[in-house]
Design a protein around this motif. Structure first.
Motif, mmCIF file in Angstrom:
data_model
loop_
_atom_site.group_PDB
_atom_site.id
_atom_site.type_symbol
_atom_site.label_atom_id
_atom_site.label_comp_id
_atom_site.label_asym_id
_atom_site.label_seq_id
_atom_site.Cartn_x
_atom_site.Cartn_y
_atom_site.Cartn_z
ATOM 1 N N ARG A 14 -26.284 12.866 -1.338
ATOM 2 C CA ARG A 14 -27.533 12.554 -2.025
ATOM 3 C C ARG A 14 -28.611 12.113 -1.043
ATOM 4 O O ARG A 14 -29.783 12.507 -1.185
ATOM 5 N N THR A 56 -33.057 13.172 -2.568
ATOM 6 C CA THR A 56 -33.406 13.062 -3.988
ATOM 7 C C THR A 56 -33.376 11.622 -4.493
ATOM 8 O O THR A 56 -33.554 11.399 -5.690
ATOM 9 N N THR A 110 -31.080 10.766 -7.671
ATOM 10 C CA THR A 110 -30.562 11.918 -8.406
ATOM 11 C C THR A 110 -29.521 12.626 -7.546
ATOM 12 O O THR A 110 -29.853 13.073 -6.439
ATOM 13 N N PRO A 111 -28.276 12.719 -8.012
ATOM 14 C CA PRO A 111 -27.708 12.202 -9.261
ATOM 15 C C PRO A 111 -27.639 10.670 -9.247
ATOM 16 O O PRO A 111 -27.527 10.066 -8.188
#
Length: 277
Positions: free
Chosen positions: A108, A113, A116-117
């Motif tokens: 990640r 991001t 996200t997740p």
């Protein structure tokens, strides 16, 4: 007017004194009732292991129901609560969870991001992957230790030893020799003839350090292609004179596109799981 005010004050004082006197009488009566109840309560022991008595309208019987071969129910409940409270630490420290969750967080971060997740998704995915990887170990523990102990075929000490054996084997297979030697030296254990001679207090920290090392190595390899994309985008923006435009804003769609085209989740999860076999 002064006379009327004095009469009012005198009347109020009389009411207050009367109120306090009533409260004192109620308190004394209430206390004596409880004292009488406590004095009338008689406890008696029917046997060495049973205690009966009454507390007002409530009758009670306490029975330990212990013998020389079984553990008291109170101690069993205490041990069960201890295991439940330590379950998260046990899950994190002696299973594959540590390596998986660190690799997912590196992935990640490399994508850029941010959230996200979300953390809940990463932890849930890591938990299910941990259960998948540890299922043979859990099955063996259930077969060798839990079921025989539940049936009364083995004692608690034997169940603990047999249940710990598959977990020791799993951790030793994933632990580097250098890490084992480090903690053996710290514990001042100079001679080890077999792996059974290595105490569990040495195996667990050695296993954790090995898991951290392997997870960071995998995370470094994941970062490399995304760093290349960041460098290409940054150099392109500088050559075009776009100094004020953040490179991460432009590079993130390209990193996500690369991740999708390479089927990143399938690749990363598959390779991480394969490292345990």
């Amino acid at each position: 007017m002064k006379t009327i005010n004095r009469k009012r004050i005198t009347g109020i004082s009389a009411v207050i004194v009367t109120f306090f006197a009533i409260c004192i009488l109620i308190f004394c009566t209430h206390t004596s009732a409880y004292a009488t109840t406590a004095a009338d309560t008689v406890t008696s022991a029917e046997s060495d292991k049973a205690l009966t008595g009454s507390l007002g309208p409530i009758d009670f019987t306490l029975n330990s129901d212990e013998d020389a071969t079984t553990m008291s129910s109170t101690l069993q409940i205490l041990l069960a609560l201890t295991v439940i409270s330590l379950a998260p630490s046990i899950l994190i420290m002696v299973t594959s969870f540590t390596r998986i969750i660190i690799v997912l967080h590196f992935t990640r971060s490399a994508l850029g991001t941010q959230t996200t997740p979300p953390n809940q998704v990463l932890v849930g995915l890591a938990l299910f992957l941990t259960f998948f990887i540890m299922s043979p170990v859990i099955t063996q523990i259930n077969t060798d230790a839990v079921q025989p102990y539940t049936a009364g075929d083995i004692t608690q000490a034997e169940a603990f030893t047999k249940g710990l054996a598959p977990l020791r084997t799993f951790m030793l297979e994933q632990t580097d020799t250098n890490d084992l030697r480090l903690f053996l030296d710290i514990a001042k254990i100079t001679t080890v003839n077999t792996v059974e001679d290595i105490p569990i207090t040495v195996i667990i920290p050695s296993f954790i350090i090995s898991e951290l090392r392997k997870a960071f190595i995998i995370g470094f390899l994941i970062y490399i292609p995304f760093i290349v994309i960041d460098m290409v985008v940054a150099s392109t923006l500088m050559s075009m004179g776009m100094m004020m435009l953040p490179p991460t804003m432009i590079s993130m769609p390209f990193k996500i596109l690369l991740f999708i085209m390479a089927d990143g989740w399938n690749l990363i999860i598959g390779e991480v799981v394969k490292t345990f076999y």
